[in-house]
Each structure stands twice: as structure tokens, then as C-alpha cells.
Write a protein that holds these residues in place. Structure first.
Motif, PDB file in Angstrom:
ATOM      1  N   LEU A   1       0.827  -1.194   0.000  1.00 42.65           N
ATOM      2  CA  LEU A   1       0.000   0.000   0.000  1.00 42.65           C
ATOM      3  C   LEU A   1       0.868   1.252   0.000  1.00 42.65           C
ATOM      4  N   SER A   2       1.932   1.243   0.789  1.00 42.53           N
ATOM      5  CA  SER A   2       2.817   2.400   0.858  1.00 42.53           C
ATOM      6  C   SER A   2       3.410   2.733  -0.504  1.00 42.53           C
ATOM      7  N   LEU A   3       3.779   1.713  -1.277  1.00 45.34           N
ATOM      8  CA  LEU A   3       4.349   1.946  -2.607  1.00 45.34           C
ATOM      9  C   LEU A   3       3.306   2.479  -3.589  1.00 45.34           C
ATOM     10  N   LEU A   4       2.043   2.113  -3.384  1.00 42.85           N
ATOM     11  CA  LEU A   4       0.989   2.539  -4.308  1.00 42.85           C
ATOM     12  C   LEU A   4       0.467   3.936  -3.997  1.00 42.85           C
ATOM     13  N   ILE A   5       0.622   4.389  -2.762  1.00 37.97           N
ATOM     14  CA  ILE A   5      -0.005   5.642  -2.329  1.00 37.97           C
ATOM     15  C   ILE A   5       0.386   6.847  -3.194  1.00 37.97           C
ATOM     16  N   PRO A   6       1.679   7.108  -3.457  1.00 40.56           N
ATOM     17  CA  PRO A   6       1.987   8.321  -4.246  1.00 40.56           C
ATOM     18  C   PRO A   6       1.399   8.283  -5.649  1.00 40.56           C
ATOM     19  N   PHE A   7       1.396   7.096  -6.278  1.00 43.00           N
ATOM     20  CA  PHE A   7       0.830   7.005  -7.624  1.00 43.00           C
ATOM     21  C   PHE A   7      -0.685   7.193  -7.594  1.00 43.00           C
ATOM     22  N   ALA A   8      -1.330   6.629  -6.572  1.00 40.22           N
ATOM     23  CA  ALA A   8      -2.782   6.767  -6.457  1.00 40.22           C
ATOM     24  C   ALA A   8      -3.165   8.224  -6.221  1.00 40.22           C
TER      25      ALA A   8
END
Length: 533
Positions: A215-222
Motif C-alpha cells: 500500500l505504501s508503494l501505491l499511495i503516491p501514484f494513487a
């Protein structure tokens, strides 16, 4: 798809960045220089920056890591100078440098000149953070530079869109430009505010560290994609979310924090290294189509635009520093006194980076009427030379400038004392809590284990104080340094035994991994206490 060029880029950039850590030259400068050299080697692939890759795929994680490492409280305390630089300066530089470029380059239309100026207006988040971290600037200057670089991309991208619309014939009035800026900025902040609380709630309630880190890796892109889909600023959405998550990271499970710190440190290292190498590798691309201008004329334009960019920053920074203080007693009371030295450093620390190049490469080849975009190749070239010039000239001279100015360095003794006092206060509360728990019959604990809890607590309390104590004349170690070194030696001896038992088949590999992980966590804790993280 041939992945070998990408592997070569990442591996080569990482190797050069690692080697730079053993030299006095900042890694960004060495990577740019290596990219410039590699771009002239026959057979090296063309690494053309694709705005469709850099802006949505490289910029969000870089901004996210920079914002996570920033202090929300420090940024809030310095919101006035940060806003003056990230919004006021970028808009001023767009107008000032645009006017200068229109005068310098014969036949360059004002709209195209504004496009160029908007592209080179924002100092780069990656460059500013990397240089500030390496130089150990005073904390307030570092906060201001980091805060500026986190927000100014949003201002520059909006200014670029408005100037580009006028340049290609889509038409854009001042009112439309102000409206677009308001929508982009307020919308980006709104998207960030809407996402930060549910994302943090989700991070707190996910119990599996692997899922939490995914989730942490996806947060900035989301966050970036959600804001851009709403025609708002993805940059501001990423920054708002990351500042909130970083400020509340203590509420997340400890295993997640350990893994997350390691993962983002690796991601940041790889991306930063590749980004600076990519800057240098753009040389063959930006040199195409410059034959019509002549080498001498193009070089003169490059020097003149670079000087205009540098001068515009100082023209803005000094009045923005001292005029508000002269006009407002409240500002003088709230903010610390400053001298001419601090704005000199802030003015000279305006390195540009990959975002400027990525935006420049997004300039269309033709206008809406089907005509070639005026002087597009020259705009690309001037953007490239400005980025290289600021990174090399300012990046190389900034360290000796700081040493020459003798700016007050961070007081390590005072910081250690504050750390020791904080640890002592926390330990006293923890000790009282332990007494309360042990007084409850449900928490009956054998005396040796209870004593062990007290010893561990006392060790944490004394560790920081010992760093302020005397140093062994022979080894140069404090008592705390000696303690950690001996602890690592003991852990190393245990590790060798575990491996030998595995080789003798007295334990299996699964048990070995369990035992080694336990030792690794203990050694990591000692490493972080030494400031190695």
C-alpha cells in the motif's frame, strides 16, 4: 521490449552514486557528468525523457519520499518564506526570465519565451534535497529549500500550461490562467486532504507488513492519478498525503516502519541516481536541430538565459526575505533574525533538475494551426543548459560558499542533550507504567524477567547520556560506543554458531532464517542508535 538499456542505466547509475559517497563530489553532479560522457560514447542507447513516464511514474515517489522526510511542524512554522518561494518566486521567474529570453533570442515570440521560463522556473526537489542533505545546512534553510521544492512544481506546471495554451493558439487570458491555477492548487490540496485520512486508517488497520508496504508503494501514484483525473495538481496531492502520513507514522506497526524505511530508502536511491544520469544522457537529443542557430549564438543564448535565471532568483529572494520583516512587527516577533548570508545561500541553491527537462520534452512539435512550434529545439537546448549549468556551477560552488560564509552549523551537542532529556522523560513514564502493570495480579512475571525489563529500560535511558560523556583516549570511543561494538561482536559470534549448526544439519534452513532475523533486528537497532540509518 528490450530491458537491457534500462538495466544498464539503473546498474550504472547506482554504481556511480555509490562511488560518489567516497568522494567530496556530490552524487548528483557525478551522475550528471557521467551521463554527459556516456552520451558521447558510440553504441550507447538514446535515453529520451518521456514526460508520460517521468511526471506520473518518477515524480510521485520522489516527492513522496522527500515529503515523508520533511517535518510538517517545521514547514508550518516557515509557511511564509516557503509560499513566497514556491508560488511567488516561480511566477516572478516565469515573467522575468520570459521577458529576458524574448529580448535575448531574436525572433522568439513572447508566448514561447514564457513557455521556456515556466519550464526552468522551479528548482528541483531531488536536487535540493540531495544537496542540502549532503551539506548539512542549518535546519531552517534546509526546511525552506525542501518546502519550496515540494510545492513549486505544481506552480510551474500550471504556469507552463497557461503559457503553452497561448503559444499553440488555444488562447488563454489572465483570468483563465488565474482560474486554472486556483483549480489546480485548491483541487490538489483537496484531493490530498480527502485521501490522507482513509489511507492512514487503512495503514493502521492492515496487520500484514507486506500488505502495508505494498500500500505504501501505491499511495503516491494513487494520489497523483486521482488528482490529475480531477484536473487538479497531482504534485500537491502527493505532498499533502505524504506530509500527513509522515507526521503520523508513529501510529503504524513497528514492523511496517522498519520495512517501509528500508524499501523507500532503496527506491529513492535508485530513482535519484537514474534521474540525474538521465539528465546528462539527454545531450544528443537536445543538440538536434540547432544547426540553424550556429554554435556561437546557441552558446551565447545559453549563458544569457542561465544568468537571467540566477539573477531573477536573487532579485526575488532578498526583498522577499527582508521586506516582510521590515513591514510587519508580527513577523519580526515570530521568526528568528536573519542576516544577508541566509538569503545568499537560498538564492544560490536554486538547482534545476529532471522535472524541467520532462516538461520541456512535452512541448508539442506543432501549434494548433499546424505550424512548427517556434524555436522548439532551442527551447529544449536552453532548458538543458540551464539545468546542467545550475547543477554544475551552483552545485560545485555551494559547499565552498557555505564554508566561506561560516553559517552556524547544527549544534550536535545540544541535539544530543535534547535527545537525552526526551529519553529520560519517556523512561520515567515507562517505569511508572511498568510498576502499575506488575502490581496487577494478571501480570505476574518472574523476577528475572521483570528485572530484565528494567535493565533494558535503564539501558535506553543511559545510552544517550553516555554519548555526552568522556571518550576513551586509546580507542576514541565513549562507553556507549564500546557497548554497541561489543554487542555487535557478540551477535557476530552467535551468527557464526547458527550457520555452523545449519551446516552440521543440527538445525534446518528455516530455523536458521528465524534465528538470523532475530539477530538482524538487534544489530539494526544498534546501527540506528549510531546514526547509521
Amino acid at each position: 521490449m528490450d530491458v537491457m538499456p534500462l538495466l544498464i542505466l539503473v546498474a550504472g547509475a547506482a554504481a556511480i552514486a555509490g562511488a560518489a559517497r567516497r568522494t567530496p563530489v556530490p552524487a548528483p553532479l557525478m551522475l550528471v557528468a557521467a551521463g554527459l560522457v556516456a552520451s558521447q560514447i558510440p553504441g550507447v542507447p538514446d535515453y529520451t525523457l518521456d514526460p508520460g513516464v517521468v511526471l506520473p511514474l518518477l515524480l510521485p515517489p520522489l516527492l513522496h519520499t522527500a515529503a515523508l522526510d520533511s517535518s510538517y511542524l517545521d514547514l508550518r512554522a516557515n509557511i511564509r518564506p516557503v509560499a513566497l518561494l514556491s508560488v511567488g518566486y516561480v511566477l516572478f521567474a516565469t515573467l522575468a526570465v520570459g521577458y529576458a529570453a524574448h529580448l535575448i533570442v531574436p525572433g522568439l515570440p513572447p508566448t514561447a519565451a514564457l513557455v521556456l521560463a515556466a519550464v526552468v522556473a522551479p528548482p528541483d526537489a531531488v536536487a535540493a534535497t540531495a544537496i542540502a542533505r549532503r551539506l548539512g545546512l542549518p535546519s531552517r534553510i534546509t526546511t525552506i529549500l525542501q518546502g519550496e521544492s515540494l510545492v513549486n512544481d505544481a506552480t510551474a506546471i500550471t504556469a507552463y500550461k497557461v503559457a503553452l495554451a497561448a503559444a499553440v493558439g488555444a488562447g488563454a487570458t489572465w483570468g483563465e490562467g488565474i482560474g486554472e491555477f486556483a483549480v489546480a492548487s485548491l483541487g490538489g490540496i483537496g484531493v490530498g486532504l480527502a485521501l490522507m485520512v482513509p489511507l492512514h486508517w487503512l495503514r493502521k488497520h492492515l496487520r500484514e507488513p507486506l500488505l502495508q508496504n505494498t500500500l505504501s508503494l501505491l499511495i503516491p501514484f494513487a494520489a497523483y492519478a486521482a488528482a490529475e483525473a480531477a484536473h487538479a495538481s497531482g504534485v500537491l496531492a502527493v505532498v499533502v498525503v505524504a506530509l500527513w502520513l509522515g507526521h503520523h507514522s508513529w501510529q503504524v506497526d513497528f514492523a511496517t516502519r522498519l520495512q517501509e524505511a528500508a524499501v523507500w530508502k532503496m527506491v529513492s536511491f535508485i530513482l535519484e541516481s537514474a534521474v540525474f544520469a538521465l539528465i546528462g544522457l539527454q545531450l544528443p537529443v537536445v543538440l538536434r536541430g540547432l544547426d540553424t542557430y550556429g554554435a556561437g549564438a546557441a552558446a551565447w543564448y545559453a549563458v544569457a538565459v542561465f544568468l537571467a535565471v540566477v539573477a531573477a532568483r536573487f532579485v526575488w529572494v532578498y526583498p522577499a526575505t527582508f521586506l516582510p520583516r521590515a513591514l510587519s512587527a508580527r513577523i519580526r516577533e515570530r521568526e528568528p533574525d536573519t542576516t544577508w548570508k541566509s538569503p545568499l545561500v537560498v538564492g544560490w541553491a536554486g538547482m534545476r533538475g529532471v522535472v524541467s527537462l520532462a516538461i520541456a520534452f512535452s512541448i508539442p512539435v506543432t501549434t494548433h494551426a499546424g505550424d512548427p512550434f517556434p524555436h522548439r529545439n532551442l527551447v529544449l537546448f536552453l532548458t538543458f543548459t540551464t539545468v546542467i549549468g545550475t547543477l554544475v556551477v551552483q552545485g560545485l560552488t555551494l559547499p565552498p560558499l557555505i564554508r566561506l560564509l561560516r553559517l552556524p552549523a547544527r549544534d550536535s551537542a545540544a541535539e544530543t542533550l535534547a535527545e537525552a532529556q526526551a529519553q529520560n522523560e519517556a523512561s520515567l513514564v515507562a517505569e511508572r507504567r511498568l510498576d502499575e502493570l506488575l502490581a496487577d495480579e494478571r501480570n505476574a512475571l518472574p523476577a528475572p524477567l521483570a528485572d530484565r525489563l528494567r535493565v533494558v529500560m535503564e539501558r535506553r535511558r543511559n545510552a544517550v547520556w553516555e554519548r555526552l560523556g568522556t571518550v576513551d583516549a586509546t580507542t576514541g570511543e565513549s562507553a556507549d560506543d564500546l557497548y554497541r561494538r561489543l554487542a555487535r561482536e557478540m551477535i557476530g559470534a552467535e551468527r557464526e554458531v547458527f550457520v555452523r549448526l545449519r551446516d552440521e544439519r543440527r538445525i534446518d534452513d528455516e530455523m536458521l532464517r528465524t534465528l538470523l532475523r532475530r539477530l538482524d533486528l538487534e544489530e539494526a537497532a544498534a546501527y540506528r542508535e549510531e546514526g547509521g540509518a
